[in-house]
Design a protein around this motif. Structure first.
Motif, PDB file in Angstrom:
ATOM      1  N   GLN A  12       0.842  -1.196   0.000  1.00 42.44           N
ATOM      2  CA  GLN A  12       0.000   0.000   0.000  1.00 42.44           C
ATOM      3  C   GLN A  12       0.879   1.248   0.000  1.00 42.44           C
ATOM      4  N   LYS A  13       0.534   2.204  -0.857  1.00 45.02           N
ATOM      5  CA  LYS A  13       1.348   3.413  -0.997  1.00 45.02           C
ATOM      6  C   LYS A  13       1.246   4.284   0.246  1.00 45.02           C
ATOM      7  N   SER A  14       0.027   4.608   0.640  1.00 45.54           N
ATOM      8  CA  SER A  14      -0.101   5.376   1.879  1.00 45.54           C
ATOM      9  C   SER A  14      -1.393   4.995   2.563  1.00 45.54           C
ATOM     10  N   GLY A  15      -1.255   4.570   3.795  1.00 47.64           N
ATOM     11  CA  GLY A  15      -2.419   4.101   4.551  1.00 47.64           C
ATOM     12  C   GLY A  15      -1.967   3.291   5.739  1.00 47.64           C
ATOM     13  N   ARG A  16      -2.893   2.577   6.327  1.00 52.73           N
ATOM     14  CA  ARG A  16      -2.622   1.854   7.567  1.00 52.73           C
ATOM     15  C   ARG A  16      -1.585   0.751   7.441  1.00 52.73           C
ATOM     16  N   LEU A  17      -1.407   0.207   6.224  1.00 53.70           N
ATOM     17  CA  LEU A  17      -0.497  -0.938   6.094  1.00 53.70           C
ATOM     18  C   LEU A  17       0.885  -0.548   5.568  1.00 53.70           C
ATOM     19  N   SER A  18       1.005   0.707   5.092  1.00 55.56           N
ATOM     20  CA  SER A  18       2.218   1.103   4.363  1.00 55.56           C
ATOM     21  C   SER A  18       3.501   0.925   5.160  1.00 55.56           C
ATOM     22  N   GLU A  19       3.546   1.578   6.320  1.00 57.40           N
ATOM     23  CA  GLU A  19       4.793   1.615   7.068  1.00 57.40           C
ATOM     24  C   GLU A  19       5.230   0.221   7.523  1.00 57.40           C
ATOM     25  N   LYS A  20       4.272  -0.530   8.042  1.00 57.59           N
ATOM     26  CA  LYS A  20       4.611  -1.871   8.558  1.00 57.59           C
ATOM     27  C   LYS A  20       5.012  -2.809   7.421  1.00 57.59           C
ATOM     28  N   SER A  21       4.388  -2.656   6.254  1.00 55.23           N
ATOM     29  CA  SER A  21       4.744  -3.509   5.116  1.00 55.23           C
ATOM     30  C   SER A  21       6.183  -3.242   4.701  1.00 55.23           C
ATOM     31  N   LEU A  22       6.526  -1.953   4.610  1.00 50.20           N
ATOM     32  CA  LEU A  22       7.883  -1.589   4.207  1.00 50.20           C
ATOM     33  C   LEU A  22       8.894  -2.032   5.270  1.00 50.20           C
ATOM     34  N   ASP A  23       8.563  -1.804   6.534  1.00 55.40           N
ATOM     35  CA  ASP A  23       9.457  -2.235   7.632  1.00 55.40           C
ATOM     36  C   ASP A  23       9.749  -3.722   7.540  1.00 55.40           C
ATOM     37  N   LEU A  24       8.697  -4.486   7.284  1.00 58.02           N
ATOM     38  CA  LEU A  24       8.850  -5.944   7.240  1.00 58.02           C
ATOM     39  C   LEU A  24       9.815  -6.349   6.121  1.00 58.02           C
ATOM     40  N   GLU A  50     -12.576 -11.967  11.037  1.00 58.03           N
ATOM     41  CA  GLU A  50     -11.413 -11.322  11.666  1.00 58.03           C
ATOM     42  C   GLU A  50     -10.316 -11.259  10.611  1.00 58.03           C
ATOM     43  N   SER A  51      -9.749 -10.080  10.422  1.00 60.24           N
ATOM     44  CA  SER A  51      -8.773  -9.914   9.346  1.00 60.24           C
ATOM     45  C   SER A  51      -7.445  -9.359   9.851  1.00 60.24           C
ATOM     46  N   THR A  52      -6.358  -9.748   9.215  1.00 57.31           N
ATOM     47  CA  THR A  52      -5.070  -9.080   9.412  1.00 57.31           C
ATOM     48  C   THR A  52      -4.474  -8.881   8.023  1.00 57.31           C
ATOM     49  N   ALA A  53      -3.361  -8.180   7.960  1.00 50.61           N
ATOM     50  CA  ALA A  53      -2.651  -8.095   6.690  1.00 50.61           C
ATOM     51  C   ALA A  53      -2.009  -9.461   6.444  1.00 50.61           C
ATOM     52  N   ALA A  54      -1.763  -9.775   5.177  1.00 47.83           N
ATOM     53  CA  ALA A  54      -1.118 -11.049   4.858  1.00 47.83           C
ATOM     54  C   ALA A  54      -0.285 -10.881   3.601  1.00 47.83           C
ATOM     55  N   LEU A  55       0.676 -11.776   3.456  1.00 47.00           N
ATOM     56  CA  LEU A  55       1.483 -11.784   2.232  1.00 47.00           C
ATOM     57  C   LEU A  55       0.847 -12.777   1.270  1.00 47.00           C
ATOM     58  N   TYR A  56       0.547 -12.308   0.058  1.00 46.07           N
ATOM     59  CA  TYR A  56      -0.045 -13.172  -0.962  1.00 46.07           C
ATOM     60  C   TYR A  56       0.933 -13.338  -2.123  1.00 46.07           C
ATOM     61  N   THR A  81      -2.353 -17.023  -3.758  1.00 47.17           N
ATOM     62  CA  THR A  81      -2.286 -17.834  -2.546  1.00 47.17           C
ATOM     63  C   THR A  81      -1.840 -17.010  -1.359  1.00 47.17           C
ATOM     64  N   GLN A  82      -2.435 -17.275  -0.207  1.00 48.94           N
ATOM     65  CA  GLN A  82      -1.933 -16.616   0.996  1.00 48.94           C
ATOM     66  C   GLN A  82      -0.671 -17.361   1.430  1.00 48.94           C
ATOM     67  N   LEU A  83       0.444 -16.648   1.512  1.00 53.13           N
ATOM     68  CA  LEU A  83       1.707 -17.293   1.881  1.00 53.13           C
ATOM     69  C   LEU A  83       1.969 -17.177   3.374  1.00 53.13           C
ATOM     70  N   ARG A  84       1.764 -16.000   3.951  1.00 53.40           N
ATOM     71  CA  ARG A  84       1.970 -15.824   5.388  1.00 53.40           C
ATOM     72  C   ARG A  84       0.963 -14.823   5.924  1.00 53.40           C
ATOM     73  N   LYS A  85       0.361 -15.158   7.069  1.00 58.54           N
ATOM     74  CA  LYS A  85      -0.496 -14.199   7.748  1.00 58.54           C
ATOM     75  C   LYS A  85       0.439 -13.314   8.572  1.00 58.54           C
ATOM     76  N   LEU A  86       0.174 -12.010   8.620  1.00 63.20           N
ATOM     77  CA  LEU A  86       1.083 -11.096   9.315  1.00 63.20           C
ATOM     78  C   LEU A  86       0.428 -10.567  10.588  1.00 63.20           C
ATOM     79  N   SER A  87       1.259  -9.941  11.435  1.00 67.70           N
ATOM     80  CA  SER A  87       0.738  -9.593  12.756  1.00 67.70           C
ATOM     81  C   SER A  87       0.187  -8.169  12.824  1.00 67.70           C
ATOM     82  N   PHE A  88       0.129  -7.467  11.688  1.00 62.96           N
ATOM     83  CA  PHE A  88      -0.405  -6.097  11.738  1.00 62.96           C
ATOM     84  C   PHE A  88      -1.664  -5.969  10.869  1.00 62.96           C
ATOM     85  N   GLY A  89      -2.284  -4.761  10.934  1.00 63.17           N
ATOM     86  CA  GLY A  89      -3.487  -4.517  10.129  1.00 63.17           C
ATOM     87  C   GLY A  89      -4.714  -5.252  10.638  1.00 63.17           C
TER      88      GLY A  89
END
Ligand code: ATP
Ligand code: ZN
Length: 293
Positions: free
Chosen positions: A9-21, A184-190, A88-96
């Motif tokens: 995500q370019k700018s929003g709730r998931l941006s910073e954590k996605s880039l950090d990861l 219940e949702s979290t961010a995930a790597l697809y 495919t969902q590869l990994r469920k993440l702990s944020f979002g």
């Protein structure tokens, strides 16, 4: 072109954590001026910065091989397009983290999901909402809203809404009551893993191994303590998620040992108190930055 593209995500709730990861996996990017495409510097993984809603479609169309997006959006698009199209969902993440909930006006006669049979529900997630209701034998009519779903009941457009909630403040401000959690949702790597070249497959596996190391390290702690020799067994049992601790002799104290262990679960004050109760002293808990193997 043997490079992997990751959409975030370019700018929003998931941006910073996605880039950090991704950065904690050792990825470095040359930030381009228009900021939409960042070239991977020492690993052949490039970044695409887009709206979160566009990520599943980009995966399905093969524009990128990986994407980090909320399960809410991914599930919606997969249901809409049918069978997921190889995404495919590869990994469920702990944020979002958030939940898709049903909410009704405070003065509504609707009190449970069952009452929604035949009603109109405003939502940004019609496919997901319908699928989750259908599983429970409920058939409702969904009205698609792209935003501000919470105003629909007040406008007389819908009897209820199905919307993302994290604290519930928006619902209360609009005189709505959260009735039931649907999802219940979290961010995930697809990943779009169809037609991956062997080179890309190798890169992807290497990246996933690093990612697993980061995810595992995030919840792991390195614990060091001194213990009476005869309490080693009990102390090992009290360490959350620890296996095979290392034992070292303590100079001048033959009946005590230094014990080091990696705990793969959260370590709370209660654990430390129990360890002290079992005779442990000089207890140190250290964060783990990376793990491999
Ligand atoms: P974009 O401009 O990229 O389309 P957006 O406004 O659709 O951004 P955000 O509000 O940044 O998206 O939310 C992105 C994701 O964050 C959501 O899809 C959801 O998975 C997650 N999320 C976590 N908490 C909440 C919340 N309280 N409300 C909405 N989304 C949330
Ligand atoms: Zn969005």
């Amino acid at each position: 072109m043997n490079r992997i593209r990751v959409a975030i995500q370019k700018s929003g709730r998931l941006s910073e954590k996605s880039l950090d990861l991704l950065q904690s996996c050792g990825l470095r990017f040359a930030r381009s001026k228009d900021k939409l495409y960042w070239y991977g510097k020492d690993f052949p993984v490039d970044l695409l910065l887009v709206r979160d809603d566009d990520i599943p479609r980009m995966l399905l169309d093969g524009v990128c091989e990986l994407g980090i997006v909320g399960e809410n959006i991914a599930e919606e698009v997969m249901l809409e397009s049918g069978e997921g199209g190889g995404m495919t969902q590869l990994r469920k993440l702990s944020f979002g983290g958030c939940r898709l909930s049903l909410a009704v006006p405070e003065d509504s006669s609707i009190t449970s999901a069952q009452d929604l049979d035949g009603c109109r529900i405003a939502t940004s997630y019609p496919a997901l909402t319908n699928a989750l209701l259908a599983r429970r034998g409920i058939t409702a009519e969904t009205v698609k809203f792209s935003g501000s779903v919470e105003i629909a009941p007040g406008l007389g457009i819908a009897d209820a809404i199905s919307d993302l909630v994290s604290t519930g403040t928006t619902l209360r401000a609009n005189h709505l009551i959260e009735m039931e959690v649907l999802f219940e949702s979290t961010a995930a790597l697809y990943g779009q893993l169809d037609k991956l070249s062997p080179e890309k497959r190798t890169m992807l596996d290497r990246l996933l191994a690093r990612l697993d190391g980061v995810l595992l390290a995030a919840e792991s702690k390195y614990v060091m303590l001194n213990a009476p020799r005869d309490a080693i067994e009990e102390i090992t049992r009290l360490l959350p998620g620890a296996e095979n601790p290392s034992l070292m002799n303590l100079e001048g104290a033959p009946d005590r040992v230094a014990l080091h262990a990696v705990c793969r679960e959260a370590v709370f004050w209660e654990h430390l108190e129990a360890l002290r109760g079992a005779g442990a002293t000089a207890i140190l808990v250290l964060p783990v930055e990376k793990m491999l193997g």
